[in-house]
Design an enzyme around this catalytic site. Sequence first.
Site, short mmCIF file in Angstrom:
data_model
loop_
_atom_site.label_atom_id
_atom_site.label_comp_id
_atom_site.label_asym_id
_atom_site.label_seq_id
_atom_site.Cartn_x
_atom_site.Cartn_y
_atom_site.Cartn_z
N CYS A 28 41.09 31.39 44.09
CA CYS A 28 39.96 30.48 43.82
C CYS A 28 40.30 29.22 44.28
O CYS A 28 41.18 28.68 44.50
CB CYS A 28 40.51 30.40 42.36
SG CYS A 28 40.07 32.13 41.44
N ARG A 73 27.84 35.66 39.99
CA ARG A 73 29.06 35.22 39.11
C ARG A 73 29.05 33.66 39.13
O ARG A 73 29.89 33.08 38.45
CB ARG A 73 30.48 35.77 39.64
CG ARG A 73 31.53 35.53 38.81
CD ARG A 73 32.83 36.45 39.52
NE ARG A 73 33.78 36.43 38.31
CZ ARG A 73 34.80 35.75 38.22
NH1 ARG A 73 34.80 34.71 38.89
NH2 ARG A 73 35.60 35.92 37.17
P1 XMP Z 1 44.47 36.72 41.34
O1 XMP Z 1 45.39 35.66 41.21
O2 XMP Z 1 44.95 37.80 40.49
O3 XMP Z 1 43.30 36.49 40.70
O4 XMP Z 1 44.26 37.04 42.79
C1 XMP Z 1 42.25 37.26 40.43
C2 XMP Z 1 41.13 36.77 39.43
O5 XMP Z 1 40.65 35.52 40.13
C3 XMP Z 1 39.26 35.45 39.70
N1 XMP Z 1 38.33 35.28 40.87
C4 XMP Z 1 37.94 34.17 41.30
N2 XMP Z 1 38.01 32.80 40.82
N3 XMP Z 1 36.95 32.10 42.81
C5 XMP Z 1 37.48 31.72 41.59
O6 XMP Z 1 37.51 30.79 41.15
C6 XMP Z 1 36.64 33.32 43.26
O7 XMP Z 1 36.19 33.60 44.54
C7 XMP Z 1 37.22 34.32 42.66
N4 XMP Z 1 37.23 35.74 42.90
C8 XMP Z 1 37.89 36.02 41.61
C9 XMP Z 1 38.69 36.71 38.93
O8 XMP Z 1 38.89 36.13 37.50
C10 XMP Z 1 39.88 37.60 39.17
O9 XMP Z 1 40.07 38.54 38.25
#
Ligand code: XMP
Length: 468
Positions: A285, A381
Amino acid sequence: MMPGHIGFGLNDIDISSQLTRNIKLQAPFVSSPMDTVTEHTMAIQMALQGGIGIIHSNMSPEEQADQVRTVKKFKNGFITDPICLSPDNTAEDVFKTKAKRGFSSFPITEGGKMGGKLLGIISNRDTSFIEDPTAKISVFMTPRDALVVAQDGISLQEANDVLKISKKGKLPVVNEQDELVALIARTDLQKQRDNPLASKESVNKQLLVGASIGTRPEDRDRARLLVEAGVDVIVVDSSQGDSIYQLDIILDVIGGNCVTPSQAYHLIQAGADGLRVGMGIGSICTTQEVCAVGRAQASAVYHVAKFARKHGIPIIADGGVKSTGHITKALCLGAGCVMMGSMLAGTDESPGEYFYQDGVRLKRYRGMGSLEAMNKGSEKRYVWDDTTTAVKVAQGVSGAVQDKGTLRRYVPYLMQGVRHGLQDAGCKSVKEAQERLYSDKLRFEIRSPAAQAEGGVHGLHSFQKRLY
Ligand code: XMP
């Protein structure tokens, strides 16, 4: 987290916990709806291990519904979508399919489709001596009347006995019309283990599966297709859930994402049965950097869980989990379950192929707000209305994560790690940990940066880290 008194063994620890108001999981793990994390293979294995997978929506509604159907059709030991060929296919088609799929037996059906009338089977024995690549399968297959078959409804144990007696490698299962409904492979049966913790619904005993939808009007149609396919829980996927876009389409679902009690309040008022908590803290993120909005995950989980608990709504700590310690912390701060992206990407069950870089085996992992994923459709999203789509602002990055092997070994490792954490904290279950938290018996202390450095591996010239 301060240690507690240990008066029980590891095996006495209960890590079952609530996903939503109505769904309880034996393992409090959820795989994230991301296109490099959860499709049907991940969802099946997560459910078999006691967790649940949420199928991502970066595909057409029909494809997503098909993914859900594949999970719902799954029966341990039964291959319900075998590759079939038609009697009009040629020897060359068999060789090509073998090379592509990596296995050598194929049921032959009318039209070459699953569900067609069973006409024969092809195995190595039938193809070893074929010299003419244009020879039709109908000429050299083992025909229907020479096959041992089972009737639909056979149990795995009975199928095992049939294979043992007949000494066959494959057992086609047919219905009363002699149409193929499944295939059982001896090699698969040998690998079968019981999955006593599997997440199943109580009526049809099918595996539980979730799916995500966006917040646009057309997502109502997507939701309808998913419900028809048998989905058990819908996750409304939005990085900032407290918006008018989400509130008016909420069904019986998990809402989110949120990080404050007031956001949670709106989602609960709209009828959410579970909440997804976390903003800008995922490993991929960049939301906090790009939008300056978000919250430290431990604070978000603690404050939202404490609020939602008063309404009987469980929360999912979503993102930022890098270790079993993080999972334990999330549960002890009030989360019912944790949702993971990077932890579960790079497993055998995540979508995509492994590749090597500098001698390390990797799989691709990307944020759903990365430009790469948004170009495939996931911008819903992050982008709020069509007038803004001309300029896309990435809120995530893409990269790769290291190979972690199969979930069959990895999830039991995660579960055992969490049990160790709860045991050290003196809690016999997730429920007890949360009761102790709210009665001030489970204590947390803030760690200074120096304490954090001290808490990690330090002072070594080099070291090797193997997880299990
Ligand atoms: P982890 O840390 O487990 O996080 O890899 C997965 C979660 O991150 C969110 N997610 C995103 N948040 N930009 C964001 O701000 C993104 O591109 C993105 N893609 C996923 C989502 O909640 C996921 O479960």
